[in-house]
Write an enzyme that holds these catalytic residues in place. Sequence first.
Site, short mmCIF file in Angstrom:
data_model
loop_
_atom_site.label_atom_id
_atom_site.label_comp_id
_atom_site.label_asym_id
_atom_site.label_seq_id
_atom_site.Cartn_x
_atom_site.Cartn_y
_atom_site.Cartn_z
N HIS A 79 30.55 38.94 44.00
CA HIS A 79 30.76 37.76 43.16
C HIS A 79 30.18 36.47 43.75
O HIS A 79 30.13 35.45 43.06
CB HIS A 79 32.26 37.59 42.86
CG HIS A 79 32.55 37.08 41.49
ND1 HIS A 79 33.77 37.17 40.87
CD2 HIS A 79 31.75 36.42 40.59
CE1 HIS A 79 33.71 36.61 39.67
NE2 HIS A 79 32.50 36.15 39.47
N ASP A 138 38.99 37.90 36.26
CA ASP A 138 39.04 38.34 37.65
C ASP A 138 40.50 38.53 38.11
O ASP A 138 41.39 37.79 37.67
CB ASP A 138 38.38 37.22 38.51
CG ASP A 138 37.91 37.68 39.87
OD1 ASP A 138 38.54 38.56 40.46
OD2 ASP A 138 36.89 37.12 40.34
N HIS A 144 41.17 37.84 41.06
CA HIS A 144 41.22 36.81 42.10
C HIS A 144 40.81 35.45 41.53
O HIS A 144 40.19 35.38 40.46
CB HIS A 144 40.27 37.19 43.24
CG HIS A 144 40.47 38.57 43.77
ND1 HIS A 144 39.75 39.66 43.30
CD2 HIS A 144 41.35 39.06 44.69
CE1 HIS A 144 40.15 40.75 43.94
NE2 HIS A 144 41.13 40.43 44.78
N ASP A 169 38.88 33.33 43.49
CA ASP A 169 37.61 32.99 44.13
C ASP A 169 37.48 31.49 44.33
O ASP A 169 36.42 30.89 44.13
CB ASP A 169 36.43 33.59 43.35
CG ASP A 169 36.46 35.12 43.37
OD1 ASP A 169 37.17 35.70 44.22
OD2 ASP A 169 35.79 35.75 42.53
N HIS A 222 32.27 35.95 48.70
CA HIS A 222 32.61 36.35 47.32
C HIS A 222 34.00 35.86 46.89
O HIS A 222 34.31 35.90 45.70
CB HIS A 222 32.45 37.87 47.10
CG HIS A 222 33.61 38.70 47.58
ND1 HIS A 222 33.91 39.94 47.02
CD2 HIS A 222 34.51 38.51 48.57
CE1 HIS A 222 34.96 40.44 47.65
NE2 HIS A 222 35.34 39.61 48.59
N ASP A 244 34.33 39.76 36.72
CA ASP A 244 34.48 40.59 37.91
C ASP A 244 35.19 41.86 37.44
O ASP A 244 36.28 41.79 36.86
CB ASP A 244 35.32 39.79 38.92
CG ASP A 244 35.51 40.49 40.25
OD1 ASP A 244 35.51 41.73 40.29
OD2 ASP A 244 35.69 39.77 41.25
N ASP A 278 36.88 43.86 38.91
CA ASP A 278 38.23 44.04 39.45
C ASP A 278 39.29 43.29 38.65
O ASP A 278 40.49 43.43 38.92
CB ASP A 278 38.30 43.75 40.96
CG ASP A 278 38.20 42.28 41.33
OD1 ASP A 278 38.61 41.41 40.55
OD2 ASP A 278 37.72 42.00 42.46
N GLU A 310 30.55 42.91 41.00
CA GLU A 310 31.42 43.72 41.87
C GLU A 310 31.43 45.22 41.52
O GLU A 310 32.32 45.94 41.96
CB GLU A 310 32.85 43.17 41.92
CG GLU A 310 32.97 41.75 42.53
CD GLU A 310 32.87 41.70 44.06
OE1 GLU A 310 32.99 42.76 44.70
OE2 GLU A 310 32.67 40.58 44.60
N1 ARG Z 1 35.11 38.41 44.06
C1 ARG Z 1 36.09 39.02 44.69
N2 ARG Z 1 36.29 40.30 44.53
N3 ARG Z 1 36.83 38.29 45.51
C2 ARG Z 1 37.89 38.80 46.31
C3 ARG Z 1 38.46 37.73 47.20
C4 ARG Z 1 39.61 38.23 48.03
C5 ARG Z 1 40.26 37.17 48.90
N4 ARG Z 1 40.90 36.18 48.08
C6 ARG Z 1 39.23 36.51 49.81
O1 ARG Z 1 39.05 35.32 49.79
O2 ARG Z 1 38.60 37.18 50.58
MN MN Z 2 35.67 37.70 41.84
MN MN Z 3 37.94 39.83 42.07
#
Ligand code: ARG
Ligand code: MN
Ligand code: MN
Length: 299
Positions: free
Chosen positions: A99, A122, A124, A126, A139, A226, A228, A271
């Site tokens: 990402h 997502d 998350h 991010d 990411h 994303d 996920d 991702e």
């Molecule tokens: N794009 C993603 N899958 N991001 C996941 C981030 C996970 C976690 N919050 C980090 O800063 O590492």
């Molecule tokens: Mn993401």
């Molecule tokens: Mn994510």
Amino acid sequence: MKKKISIIGVPMDLGQMRRGVDMGPSAIRYAGVVDRLEQLGYEIEDLGDIEIGKPDRDIGETVNLRNLKAVVVASRKLADQVDLVVQKGNFPLVLGGDHSIAIGSLAGISKHYKDLGVIWYDAHGDLNSSETSPTGNIHGMPLAVSLGIGHPHLTFIGGYAPKIKPENIVIIGARSLDKGEKELIKDKGIKVYTMHEIDRLGMTKVIEETIHYLKNKTDGVHLSLDLDGLDPADAPGVGTPVIGGVSYRESHLAMEMLEESKIITSAEFVEVNPILDERNKTAIVAVALMGSLFGEKLL
Ligand SMILES: NC(=[NH2+])NCCC[C@H](N)C(=O)O
Ligand SMILES: [Mn+2]
Ligand SMILES: [Mn+2]
């Protein structure tokens, strides 16, 4: 007349630590993205893949910003490509890759809009920076970077910052947020539909509200999806899976509703990691969602 779609692959895996996400663009092409969109009557131009460099060897000032240099170089290339696509009047469809590539996508797109909206689909937020990130993985930072928060080498890609305003963002599907991310969301008043709200309201209402929220104050909307964001049962081929996610059906509906609204002006699907996947399921899901986003109907 339908807009021409320009596909850009970004085999980026330097924004995180799981190998294999660099094969995401191949997996998505293999799952038939070009044919699928051509069948909908679009003219497709596949621009191939952006070249990604090697991991940084020296750490230096880039502490807690893994591979900062290589990510910056790749983001600049992507920003330039995307910029040209928008200039031509085509729809940019970016395939990831981790990402962190959203930094380059948004740098190339946002300069063409006064008020670009962003839908961040997502698990998350991010929204980390090197100060708040528990991992140092870039990411986990692209949305913060696009708000102008983070290392200037990242925030100033394309020569300007910020790329987006907090009030033009909607996050959908969140269920894993770090402490600093929660603070930033509160501080900036960013609109977030966590899984709790999705459960309560249902996806129909969430997307109706999202469209209503963005429609009149933005002049374009970028969808950053994303994989996920979906539940790992439906999209297992991702590097940072979180249980309790959005289902395939709900996501499918979300894409159909966004298509009907005509607000989406660019998109990226990120991702996808075929090494962690089950028979390319996640790429197949991504392509199905793209089909819906571009108007596929059963009848
Ligand atoms: N794009 C993603 N899958 N991001 C996941 C981030 C996970 C976690 N919050 C980090 O800063 O590492
Ligand atoms: Mn993401
Ligand atoms: Mn994510």
